[in-house]
Design a protein around this motif. Structure first.
Motif, PDB file in Angstrom:
ATOM      1  N   VAL A   1     -25.811 102.555  25.714  1.00 26.86           N
ATOM      2  CA  VAL A   1     -26.054 101.997  24.093  1.00 26.86           C
ATOM      3  C   VAL A   1     -24.572 102.611  23.878  1.00 26.86           C
ATOM      4  CG1 VAL A   1     -27.127 102.067  21.897  1.00 26.86           C
ATOM      5  CG2 VAL A   1     -28.619 102.148  24.173  1.00 26.86           C
ATOM      6  N   GLU A   2     -23.835 101.581  22.921  1.00 20.09           N
ATOM      7  CA  GLU A   2     -22.627 101.969  22.401  1.00 20.09           C
ATOM      8  C   GLU A   2     -22.791 101.477  20.734  1.00 20.09           C
ATOM      9  OE1 GLU A   2     -18.952 100.935  24.728  1.00 20.09           O
ATOM     10  OE2 GLU A   2     -20.488  99.752  25.588  1.00 20.09           O
ATOM     11  N   THR A   3     -22.639 102.600  19.883  1.00 16.70           N
ATOM     12  CA  THR A   3     -22.976 102.348  18.537  1.00 16.70           C
ATOM     13  C   THR A   3     -21.989 102.010  17.872  1.00 16.70           C
ATOM     14  OG1 THR A   3     -22.938 104.527  18.235  1.00 16.70           O
ATOM     15  CG2 THR A   3     -25.165 103.753  18.825  1.00 16.70           C
ATOM     16  N   GLY A   4     -20.642 102.219  18.306  1.00 18.83           N
ATOM     17  CA  GLY A   4     -19.419 102.056  17.629  1.00 18.83           C
ATOM     18  C   GLY A   4     -18.873 103.645  17.457  1.00 18.83           C
ATOM     19  N   THR A   5     -19.679 104.627  17.446  1.00 15.86           N
ATOM     20  CA  THR A   5     -19.294 105.968  17.348  1.00 15.86           C
ATOM     21  C   THR A   5     -19.735 106.900  18.439  1.00 15.86           C
ATOM     22  OG1 THR A   5     -21.338 106.314  15.799  1.00 15.86           O
ATOM     23  CG2 THR A   5     -18.870 105.982  14.654  1.00 15.86           C
ATOM     24  N   GLU A   6     -20.810 106.303  19.124  1.00 11.79           N
ATOM     25  CA  GLU A   6     -21.388 107.239  20.048  1.00 11.79           C
ATOM     26  C   GLU A   6     -21.783 106.603  21.374  1.00 11.79           C
ATOM     27  OE1 GLU A   6     -22.684 108.955  16.342  1.00 11.79           O
ATOM     28  OE2 GLU A   6     -23.400 107.027  17.249  1.00 11.79           O
ATOM     29  N   ARG A   7     -21.737 107.041  22.537  1.00 12.05           N
ATOM     30  CA  ARG A   7     -21.884 106.311  23.696  1.00 12.05           C
ATOM     31  C   ARG A   7     -23.475 106.931  24.269  1.00 12.05           C
ATOM     32  NH1 ARG A   7     -18.395 103.316  26.580  1.00 12.05           N
ATOM     33  NH2 ARG A   7     -18.837 104.547  28.598  1.00 12.05           N
TER      34      ARG A   7
ATOM     35  N   VAL B   1     -26.105  93.462  19.748  1.00  9.77           N
ATOM     36  CA  VAL B   1     -27.156  93.146  18.720  1.00  9.77           C
ATOM     37  C   VAL B   1     -26.455  93.502  17.350  1.00  9.77           C
ATOM     38  CG1 VAL B   1     -29.235  93.960  17.882  1.00  9.77           C
ATOM     39  CG2 VAL B   1     -28.715  93.979  20.497  1.00  9.77           C
ATOM     40  N   ALA B   2     -26.627  92.358  16.514  1.00 10.89           N
ATOM     41  CA  ALA B   2     -25.647  92.832  15.340  1.00 10.89           C
ATOM     42  C   ALA B   2     -26.318  91.558  14.066  1.00 10.89           C
ATOM     43  CB  ALA B   2     -24.378  92.426  15.190  1.00 10.89           C
ATOM     44  N   ASP B   3     -26.231  92.058  12.957  1.00 12.47           N
ATOM     45  CA  ASP B   3     -26.890  91.211  11.914  1.00 12.47           C
ATOM     46  C   ASP B   3     -27.778  90.410  12.112  1.00 12.47           C
ATOM     47  OD1 ASP B   3     -24.514  92.179  10.509  1.00 12.47           O
ATOM     48  OD2 ASP B   3     -23.104  90.798  11.361  1.00 12.47           O
ATOM     49  N   GLY B   4     -28.755  90.934  12.732  1.00 12.68           N
ATOM     50  CA  GLY B   4     -30.297  90.416  13.130  1.00 12.68           C
ATOM     51  C   GLY B   4     -30.260  89.360  14.408  1.00 12.68           C
ATOM     52  N   LYS B   5     -29.242  89.316  14.995  1.00 13.76           N
ATOM     53  CA  LYS B   5     -29.129  88.423  16.403  1.00 13.76           C
ATOM     54  C   LYS B   5     -28.954  89.302  17.539  1.00 13.76           C
ATOM     55  CE  LYS B   5     -27.152  84.819  13.700  1.00 13.76           C
ATOM     56  NZ  LYS B   5     -26.079  83.751  13.409  1.00 13.76           N
ATOM     57  N   THR B   6     -29.502  88.985  18.919  1.00 15.08           N
ATOM     58  CA  THR B   6     -29.477  89.540  19.984  1.00 15.08           C
ATOM     59  C   THR B   6     -29.027  88.256  20.900  1.00 15.08           C
ATOM     60  OG1 THR B   6     -30.827  91.334  19.349  1.00 15.08           O
ATOM     61  CG2 THR B   6     -30.420  90.882  21.696  1.00 15.08           C
ATOM     62  N   ALA B   7     -27.816  88.908  21.488  1.00 17.92           N
ATOM     63  CA  ALA B   7     -27.530  87.726  22.700  1.00 17.92           C
ATOM     64  C   ALA B   7     -26.831  88.294  23.930  1.00 17.92           C
ATOM     65  CB  ALA B   7     -26.480  86.720  22.100  1.00 17.92           C
ATOM     66  N   LEU B   8     -26.847  87.779  24.893  1.00 23.00           N
ATOM     67  CA  LEU B   8     -26.127  88.186  26.204  1.00 23.00           C
ATOM     68  C   LEU B   8     -24.665  87.757  25.967  1.00 23.00           C
ATOM     69  CD1 LEU B   8     -28.711  87.311  28.863  1.00 23.00           C
ATOM     70  CD2 LEU B   8     -27.695  89.470  28.632  1.00 23.00           C
ATOM     71  N   VAL B   9     -23.923  88.507  26.322  1.00 19.33           N
ATOM     72  CA  VAL B   9     -22.387  88.065  26.255  1.00 19.33           C
ATOM     73  C   VAL B   9     -21.396  88.487  27.236  1.00 19.33           C
ATOM     74  CG1 VAL B   9     -22.386  88.489  23.557  1.00 19.33           C
ATOM     75  CG2 VAL B   9     -22.129  90.514  25.189  1.00 19.33           C
ATOM     76  N   ASP B  10     -20.425  88.347  27.457  1.00 20.14           N
ATOM     77  CA  ASP B  10     -19.634  88.498  28.645  1.00 20.14           C
ATOM     78  C   ASP B  10     -19.394  90.036  28.752  1.00 20.14           C
ATOM     79  OD1 ASP B  10     -18.933  86.020  29.206  1.00 20.14           O
ATOM     80  OD2 ASP B  10     -16.952  85.834  28.030  1.00 20.14           O
ATOM     81  N   GLY B  11     -19.585  90.379  29.930  1.00 25.03           N
ATOM     82  CA  GLY B  11     -19.437  92.068  30.423  1.00 25.03           C
ATOM     83  C   GLY B  11     -19.167  92.074  31.685  1.00 25.03           C
TER      84      GLY B  11
ATOM     85  N   ALA C   1     -26.156 101.056  11.291  1.00 20.43           N
ATOM     86  CA  ALA C   1     -26.002 100.192   9.965  1.00 20.43           C
ATOM     87  C   ALA C   1     -26.196  98.620  10.295  1.00 20.43           C
ATOM     88  CB  ALA C   1     -24.682 100.499   9.395  1.00 20.43           C
ATOM     89  N   ASP C   2     -26.013  98.074  11.430  1.00 23.28           N
ATOM     90  CA  ASP C   2     -26.181  96.653  11.594  1.00 23.28           C
ATOM     91  C   ASP C   2     -26.844  96.148  12.667  1.00 23.28           C
ATOM     92  OD1 ASP C   2     -24.941  97.797  13.790  1.00 23.28           O
ATOM     93  OD2 ASP C   2     -23.189  96.168  13.922  1.00 23.28           O
ATOM     94  N   ALA C   3     -27.827  97.297  13.243  1.00 24.52           N
ATOM     95  CA  ALA C   3     -28.723  96.938  14.227  1.00 24.52           C
ATOM     96  C   ALA C   3     -29.833  97.979  14.459  1.00 24.52           C
ATOM     97  CB  ALA C   3     -28.037  96.744  15.688  1.00 24.52           C
TER      98      ALA C   3
END
Length: 468
Positions: free
Chosen positions: A13-19, A292-302, A162-164
Motif C-alpha cells: 500500500v502506497e499512501t504518497g508518504t508511506e510504503r 483508489v482516490a476520490d471514491g473510485k477504485t480501478a485497476l490501472v497499468d502496473g 486524505a483521499d482514500a
C-alpha cells in the motif's frame, strides 16, 4: 492510494508518504506443500519492492502471512547473530497484533508469542505490537485495527488517507466488534475492502483422508461466511482476497486431489456472489495495481496489466469437485525424509516434547490421553506402539496399522517413521506436512503447533541460510 498485489494476502500500500507492506509471503513456494497460484516471480517482487518499504503489517501469525524467509529478505543485510541480538538492523517498523486474547500454546500455526521473537531474530528492531481495536497514526495514513473472532491475536486493518479508505481483512473471521463499528452513524467510509474468499477445508480430508460427504453443506457455510462479511462491511468495491495458492508438492507426489477437495469457495465464485448481491467487485493477481482516490477504485497499468489474468482458468484448477477421489493414506508412499533412528527413540522424544502442552495437561488431569501410533519403517513394514503420557511409557504392540490395535478409548495416528523424524528435527515445518499422516486426534498438533517447535525450526533454518 495505490495498492499492488503480491499474491495471496500480500499487498503493498502506497499512501504518497508511506510504503506499507501487508502479510509478506514473497517466494513462489511457501514450503514443501504450498505455492503461489497465480505464480509470483522473483523479478516481480524485486520490481514492486525496489524502493523498499517503511512498514510491515502482519495480520496474524500463520506462516502464509508471517513468513520468516520472506521477512528475512526485507532486512538490510539480513546478517543475524544467534545470541538473540542482530548484527544488522533495519529501518522498517513492524506492526503486529498482541492480545487481548491470552496465550494458547497449542493454537494453530506457529504460536503467536513467537512473532516478536522471530522478528528480532531476523534483525527487525522497530517493533510495534498492536491490540486489535487500537488506532495507529503513521504520518500520512491512519491505521484503524479490528479484532478477529479467533482464539489468537489477529486483526483486520483499515488504512485511511486524505483521499482514500481501504480495509484489508486478511484471514480474519468477522468479529461482532467489527460489525458494530460499521453499524454506527459515524461508521468509516470505505472505498474498497479486501475480504477473505477462502474457508476451512471439509472435515478430515487431509488429516484422516475422509471422502467428501456433504460438499453442498461445506459450500453453503463458505457462502454464508462471505455474505455476512459483505453485508456487514459496505464498501463501494469488494475484492475477494487471501486466496492465491494451491497444493503442489516438491516430492513428486500427485496432490492435485487436494486442490479439488479443499476449496469450496473460490474468488471467481465470490465475484459471482457479489453480482447476485448487487455489489461491485473485482479480482486481481500478483503485479496488478489498484488506484483508489476520490471514491473510485480501478485497476490501472502496473507490472501486470488490468487484463493480465484469466481468472476463470486460474481458479478452475482449485475448485471443489464433489466427485474427487480422496486417496487413503499410505505411509509407505506418503512420507518424506529418511529414517536414521529406531521407532522407540522417536516416540520417546515425541512423549518428551508433549510435556507442558495442553494435551499433556488434559492427560494428567483426566488420567487418559493414551494414543496408538503406527510407524512405517522403510524397509520393514508397519509397527504399532501405545503411548501413555501419564506413565511416560512407550509400549510396542506389534505389526500392523494403529487402527487394528485399538481396544477402547485410545486415539490413533499413522505416520511414516521418516516423516516423524523430519518433524522432530525441524527439517519439516508442521504447516508443510499436510497429507503425510492420518489421525483421529491432536497428539501431533499438540507437539508441532507449540511455539517451542517453531522457534527450533527458525533457528535451524537461519543457521542453514547463513551457512553455520
Amino acid at each position: 492510494m495505490r495498492l499492488t498485489s503480491l499474491g495471496h494476502a500480500a499487498v503493498l500500500v502506497e499512501t504518497g508518504t508511506e510504503r506499507i507492506l501487508f502479510d509478506p509471503w514473497l517466494t513462489q513456494r511457501l514450503d514443501r506443500f504450498w505455492e503461489h497460484h497465480p505464480p509470483l516471480g522473483d523479478d516481480l517482487v524485486r520490481e514492486v519492492l525496489d524502493e523498499g518499504v517503511d512498514y510491515v503489517v502482519l495480520s496474524h501469525h500463520h506462516f502464509d502471512h508471517h513468513h520468516f524467509p520472506s521477512l528475512r529478505r526485507l532486512v538490510d543485510g539480513a546478517d543475524v547473530d544467534f545470541d538473540d541480538s542482530p548484527r544488522r538492523s533495519t529501518g522498517v517498523t513492524c506492526l503486529y497484533p498482541a492480545g487481548p486474547v491470552p496465550p494458547q500454546l497449542t493454537a494453530s500455526g506457529l504460536g503467536h508469542q513467537a512473532m516478536a521473537w522471530t522478528l528480532r531474530r531476523l534483525g527487525f528492531e522497530r517493533l510495534h505490537p498492536v491490540t486489535p481495536g487500537d488506532t495507529v497514526t503513521l504520518g500520512g495514513a491512519v491505521l484503524r485495527t479490528f479484532p478477529s473472532a479467533v482464539s489468537f491475536p489477529e486483526m483486520s486493518v483499515l488504512v485511511e488517507t486524505a483521499d482514500a479508505s481501504v480495509m484489508l481483512c486478511g484471514d480474519a473471521l468477522l468479529h461482532e466488534a467489527t460489525v458494530a463499528a460499521f453499524r454506527r452513524e459515524d461508521a468509516p467510509r470505505l472505498d474498497a475492502v479486501l475480504v477473505p474468499a477462502h474457508s476451512v477445508s471439509p472435515p478430515g480430508v487431509l488429516t484422516e483422508r475422509r471422502p467428501l460427504t456433504d460438499p453442498d453443506a461445506v459450500r453453503a457455510r463458505a457462502v454464508a461466511n462471505f455474505d455476512r462479511y459483505v453485508a456487514s462491511i459496505p464498501a463501494a468495491v469488494t475484492v475477494p482476497s487471501s486466496f492465491g495458492w494451491r497444493v503442489s508438492g516438491e516430492d513428486g507426489h500427485d496432490y492435485d486431489w487436494c486442490n479439488r477437495a479443499m476449496f469450496p469457495f473460490t474468488p471467481v465464485q465470490a465475484l459471482r456472489r457479489l453480482a447476485d448481491l448487487g455489489r461491485d467487485g473485482l479480482l486481481w493477481g500478483p503485479g496488478q495495481v489498484l488506484e483508489v482516490a476520490d471514491g473510485k477504485t480501478a485497476l490501472v497499468d502496473g507490472p501486470v496489466g488490468p487484463d493480465g489474468y484469466d481468472f476463470e482458468q486460474v481458479y478452475a484448477a482449485v475448485t471443489l469437485d464433489p466427485g474427487v477421489r480422496v486417496p487413503p493414506f499410505d505411509a509407505a508412499a506418503d512420507r518424506v525424509g529418511r529414517q536414521t533412528r529406531n521407532c522407540e527413540d522417536l516416540l520417546r522424544e515425541l512423549l518428551d516434547r508433549l510435556v507442558a502442552t495442553d494435551y499433556w495437561y488434559r492427560a494428567m488431569d483426566g488420567g487418559a490421553g493414551r494414543h496408538v501410533v503406527s510407524l512405517y519403517e522403510n524397509p520393514g513394514g508397519e509397527s504399532s506402539f501405545l503411548l501413555d503420557p501419564v506413565a511416560g511409557r512407550v509400549t510396542r504392540l506389534g505389526a500392523g496399522p494403529a487402527r487394528s490395535h485399538l481396544t477402547g478409548a485410545e486415539g490413533w495416528t499413522e505416520i511414516a517413521a521418516s516423516t516423524l523424524e523430519a518433524l522432530l528435527s525441524g527439517e519439516l515445518l508442521f504447516g508443510s506436512s499436510f497429507a503425510l499422516w492420518a489421525s483421529d486426534g491432536v497428539l501431533l498438533s499438540a507437539v508441532f503447533h507449540h511455539p517451542s517447535f517453531y522457534t527450533r525450526h527458525v533457528d535451524r533454518a537461519l543457521r542453514e541460510a547463513s551457512g553455520t
